[in-house]
Design a protein around this motif. Structure first.
Motif, PDB file in Angstrom:
ATOM      1  N   GLY A  93       0.731  -1.115   0.059  1.00 52.21           N
ATOM      2  CA  GLY A  93      -0.122   0.114   0.000  1.00 52.21           C
ATOM      3  C   GLY A  93       0.980   1.155  -0.172  1.00 52.21           C
ATOM      4  N   LEU A  94       0.559   2.216  -0.993  1.00 52.04           N
ATOM      5  CA  LEU A  94       1.188   3.574  -1.070  1.00 52.04           C
ATOM      6  C   LEU A  94       0.086   4.694  -0.828  1.00 52.04           C
ATOM      7  CD1 LEU A  94       3.797   5.258  -1.717  1.00 52.04           C
ATOM      8  CD2 LEU A  94       3.013   5.409  -3.906  1.00 52.04           C
ATOM      9  N   VAL A  95       0.533   5.705   0.216  1.00 60.09           N
ATOM     10  CA  VAL A  95      -0.283   6.683   0.747  1.00 60.09           C
ATOM     11  C   VAL A  95       0.175   7.887   0.528  1.00 60.09           C
ATOM     12  CG1 VAL A  95      -1.902   7.878   2.283  1.00 60.09           C
ATOM     13  CG2 VAL A  95      -2.043   5.245   2.190  1.00 60.09           C
ATOM     14  N   VAL A  96       0.037   8.734  -0.506  1.00 60.54           N
ATOM     15  CA  VAL A  96       0.645  10.123  -0.731  1.00 60.54           C
ATOM     16  C   VAL A  96      -0.346  11.104  -0.642  1.00 60.54           C
ATOM     17  CG1 VAL A  96       3.004   9.135  -1.804  1.00 60.54           C
ATOM     18  CG2 VAL A  96       0.745   9.248  -3.084  1.00 60.54           C
ATOM     19  N   SER A  97      -0.306  11.822   0.358  1.00 62.61           N
ATOM     20  CA  SER A  97      -1.265  13.096   0.522  1.00 62.61           C
ATOM     21  C   SER A  97      -0.368  14.315   0.947  1.00 62.61           C
ATOM     22  CB  SER A  97      -2.398  12.584   1.383  1.00 62.61           C
ATOM     23  OG  SER A  97      -1.871  12.491   2.604  1.00 62.61           O
ATOM     24  N   PHE A 125      11.188  14.466   1.246  1.00 57.73           N
ATOM     25  CA  PHE A 125      11.166  15.469   0.189  1.00 57.73           C
ATOM     26  C   PHE A 125      11.544  17.007   0.547  1.00 57.73           C
ATOM     27  CE2 PHE A 125       7.658  12.194  -0.480  1.00 57.73           C
ATOM     28  CZ  PHE A 125       8.129  11.800  -1.816  1.00 57.73           C
ATOM     29  N   SER A 126      12.361  17.131   1.897  1.00 55.26           N
ATOM     30  CA  SER A 126      12.659  18.470   2.050  1.00 55.26           C
ATOM     31  C   SER A 126      13.958  18.804   0.921  1.00 55.26           C
ATOM     32  CB  SER A 126      13.159  18.552   3.598  1.00 55.26           C
ATOM     33  OG  SER A 126      14.260  17.922   3.730  1.00 55.26           O
ATOM     34  N   THR A 156       7.558   9.108   5.536  1.00 57.40           N
ATOM     35  CA  THR A 156       8.432  10.306   5.217  1.00 57.40           C
ATOM     36  C   THR A 156       8.919  10.562   6.530  1.00 57.40           C
ATOM     37  OG1 THR A 156       8.715  12.528   4.355  1.00 57.40           O
ATOM     38  CG2 THR A 156       6.634  12.061   5.639  1.00 57.40           C
ATOM     39  N   ILE A 157      10.475  11.227   6.516  1.00 56.76           N
ATOM     40  CA  ILE A 157      11.157  11.478   7.339  1.00 56.76           C
ATOM     41  C   ILE A 157      10.803  12.910   7.847  1.00 56.76           C
ATOM     42  CG2 ILE A 157      12.475   9.534   7.832  1.00 56.76           C
ATOM     43  CD1 ILE A 157      14.741  11.645   6.575  1.00 56.76           C
ATOM     44  N   ASP A 158      10.640  13.713   6.940  1.00 55.71           N
ATOM     45  CA  ASP A 158      10.100  15.235   6.836  1.00 55.71           C
ATOM     46  C   ASP A 158       8.992  15.604   6.292  1.00 55.71           C
ATOM     47  OD1 ASP A 158      11.306  15.249   4.082  1.00 55.71           O
ATOM     48  OD2 ASP A 158      13.325  15.300   4.827  1.00 55.71           O
ATOM     49  N   ASP A 159       8.907  16.165   5.192  1.00 57.46           N
ATOM     50  CA  ASP A 159       7.650  16.593   4.451  1.00 57.46           C
ATOM     51  C   ASP A 159       7.072  15.641   3.749  1.00 57.46           C
ATOM     52  OD1 ASP A 159       8.517  19.266   5.039  1.00 57.46           O
ATOM     53  OD2 ASP A 159       9.052  19.654   2.937  1.00 57.46           O
ATOM     54  N   ALA A 160       5.633  15.602   3.819  1.00 53.12           N
ATOM     55  CA  ALA A 160       4.754  14.648   3.116  1.00 53.12           C
ATOM     56  C   ALA A 160       5.004  15.161   1.398  1.00 53.12           C
ATOM     57  CB  ALA A 160       3.400  14.783   3.392  1.00 53.12           C
ATOM     58  N   MET A 161       4.782  14.103   0.855  1.00 54.79           N
ATOM     59  CA  MET A 161       4.654  14.531  -0.708  1.00 54.79           C
ATOM     60  C   MET A 161       3.931  15.539  -1.254  1.00 54.79           C
ATOM     61  SD  MET A 161       4.862  11.457  -3.688  1.00 54.79           S
ATOM     62  CE  MET A 161       5.121  11.898  -5.412  1.00 54.79           C
ATOM     63  N   GLY A 162       2.760  15.604  -0.941  1.00 56.07           N
ATOM     64  CA  GLY A 162       1.734  16.553  -1.289  1.00 56.07           C
ATOM     65  C   GLY A 162       2.294  17.863  -0.537  1.00 56.07           C
ATOM     66  N   GLU A 163       2.762  17.880   0.556  1.00 55.93           N
ATOM     67  CA  GLU A 163       3.396  19.144   1.192  1.00 55.93           C
ATOM     68  C   GLU A 163       4.336  19.695   0.516  1.00 55.93           C
ATOM     69  OE1 GLU A 163       4.727  18.136   5.034  1.00 55.93           O
ATOM     70  OE2 GLU A 163       5.126  20.088   5.765  1.00 55.93           O
ATOM     71  N   ALA A 164       5.108  18.875  -0.022  1.00 55.36           N
ATOM     72  CA  ALA A 164       6.400  19.269  -0.744  1.00 55.36           C
ATOM     73  C   ALA A 164       5.868  19.802  -2.162  1.00 55.36           C
ATOM     74  CB  ALA A 164       7.299  18.130  -1.137  1.00 55.36           C
ATOM     75  N   PHE A 165       4.806  19.426  -2.761  1.00 54.02           N
ATOM     76  CA  PHE A 165       4.261  19.824  -4.013  1.00 54.02           C
ATOM     77  C   PHE A 165       3.659  21.140  -3.846  1.00 54.02           C
ATOM     78  CE2 PHE A 165       4.288  15.689  -6.143  1.00 54.02           C
ATOM     79  CZ  PHE A 165       4.524  15.967  -7.486  1.00 54.02           C
TER      80      PHE A 165
END
Ligand code: KG4
Ligand code: ZN
Length: 357
Positions: free
Chosen positions: A145-149, A226-227, A170-179
């Motif tokens: 399972g992959l959750v990216v929000s 993602f940071s 994630t060890i820092d930003d979530a992927m959506g947050e980085a976007f």
């Protein structure tokens, strides 16, 4: 089994009516799904303001529940169970949904089901509509399972809907947050993820004058970061600070599109890299890949996930766009399976800001 589901973990007030159907392949059919987005309330702050969000949930929750019942053509007496996303999320926001669900469950004398919002994102690709044929009896487990929000980036191994092991996060930003932050740096309005995606479609990534890093963390690691990618966007647009720094070239529309494309490519490559590692490391082959979360609406990620499924031969369950972002249908859908497993709650159910795993 008819379930009324509620979701208020962040900035969408949502309710849905879902029918759980038994048989050789138990599944959930969405009868209605209403999402009242608060994007317009948070836009001027370029991010979600928790107090504004929870107040808006309190104002909207009852009309949204009423609309979901009306759209499904049913009344409250028809409801067999009440489900709510009770973790993780903004605590003041979760409290509104949990209080509403408890009140409904108690007053209707119907079971209450507490659902983990992140786990529910994994269910979104399995939701059916009334027009869909019933699914063929298929064994999904073990599933990857992959959750990216906007708030989460996690990989799971699922042995059943109640046995999930988190393999990485994630060890820092979530992927959506980085976007969203990269989009803000490019001057795109909040929430910028979808806008950056649109812009990226207009330019080939190879035309960017900056190389964006793909975080590997450590050999074999299934965690994400993602940071660094976000900082690379900041330096590309504002220049590199410090004594050995340099100014950035002007941000023309063409450069902006090329940077968006290269950023998106690096972020998507990082997600696919972690999926490949997880498949390689699994002691037994996965039978399905379940994906969800707002970033699964990303066009490049959808194309790359489909290609990954083609390469590995593992079926991919990618939600339709309306169920990628936060919604209550996914909460009700997963709730049916939790109910089948006897996982019901009572009025002691707590809203929790973090997930259990
Ligand atoms: O799942 P979701 O609605 O809320 C959370 O649980 O966080 O995800 C929202 C996130 C936002 O960061 C938004 O920018 C991102 O999903 N998103 C996208 C796209 N559509 C939504 N990111 C990249 N490309 C998209 N097309
Ligand atoms: Zn979400």
């Amino acid at each position: 089994m008819r379930i009324l589901a509620i979701e208020t973990s962040c900035d969408e007030t949502a309710a849905a009516v879902v029918e759980g159907r038994s048989g050789p392949s138990p599944h959930s059919v969405v009868l209605s799904s209403v999402v009242a987005s608060q994007h317009e309330l948070h836009e001027e702050y370029a991010g979600v303001v928790p107090e504004i969000a929870s107040r808006a949930h309190a104002e909207r929750i009852l009309p949204v529940v009423r609309d979901a019942l009306r759209d499904a053509g049913v009344g409250l007496g028809w409801v067999d169970a009440v489900a709510v996303g009770h973790r993780p999320g903004l605590i003041g926001c979760l409290l509104v949904g949990v209080a509403a669900a408890k009140a409904l469950s108690w007053s209707l004398s119907r079971p209450l089901i507490g659902v983990d919002h992140v786990h529910a994102h994994l269910y979104a690709g399995l939701l059916r509509t009334q027009e869909d044929p019933p699914p063929a009896a298929a064994e999904f487990f073990p599933a990857l399972g992959l959750v990216v929000s906007g708030g989460h980036t996690s990989l799971y191994r699922l042995d059943s809907w109640t046995r999930l092991t988190r393999l990485g996060a994630t060890i820092d930003d979530a992927m959506g947050e980085a976007f969203d932050k990269a989009a803000a740096i490019l001057g795109l309005p909040h929430p910028g993820g979808p806008r950056l995606d649109e812009l990226a479609e207009t330019a080939p990534e190879a035309t960017a004058d900056v190389e964006f890093p793909i975080s590997r963390i450590a050999p074999g690691s299934l965690d994400f970061s993602f940071s660094g990618l976000k900082t690379a966007m900041l330096y590309a647009v504002r220049g590199v600070p410090g004594p050995r720094g340099r100014a950035a070239p002007p941000l023309t529309p063409e450069r902006s599109a090329a940077l968006a494309a290269a950023f998106r490519k690096a972020a998507v490559d990082a997600a696919i890299l972690k999926l490949s590692r997880a498949v390689e490391q699994s002691p037994s082959p996965y039978r399905a890949i379940l994906t969800g979360g707002g970033v699964t609406a990303n066009r490049l990620l959808r194309r790359e996930l489909a290609a990954f499924s083609g390469r590995t031969g593992i079926p991919m369950y990618l939600p339709p766009l309306r169920w990628c972002v936060d919604n209550a249908a996914m909460i009700g859908g997963l709730a049916y399976h939790l109910l089948l497993a006897g996982k019901t709650a009572d009025v002691s159910l707590q809203a929790q800001p973090t997930t259990a795993l």
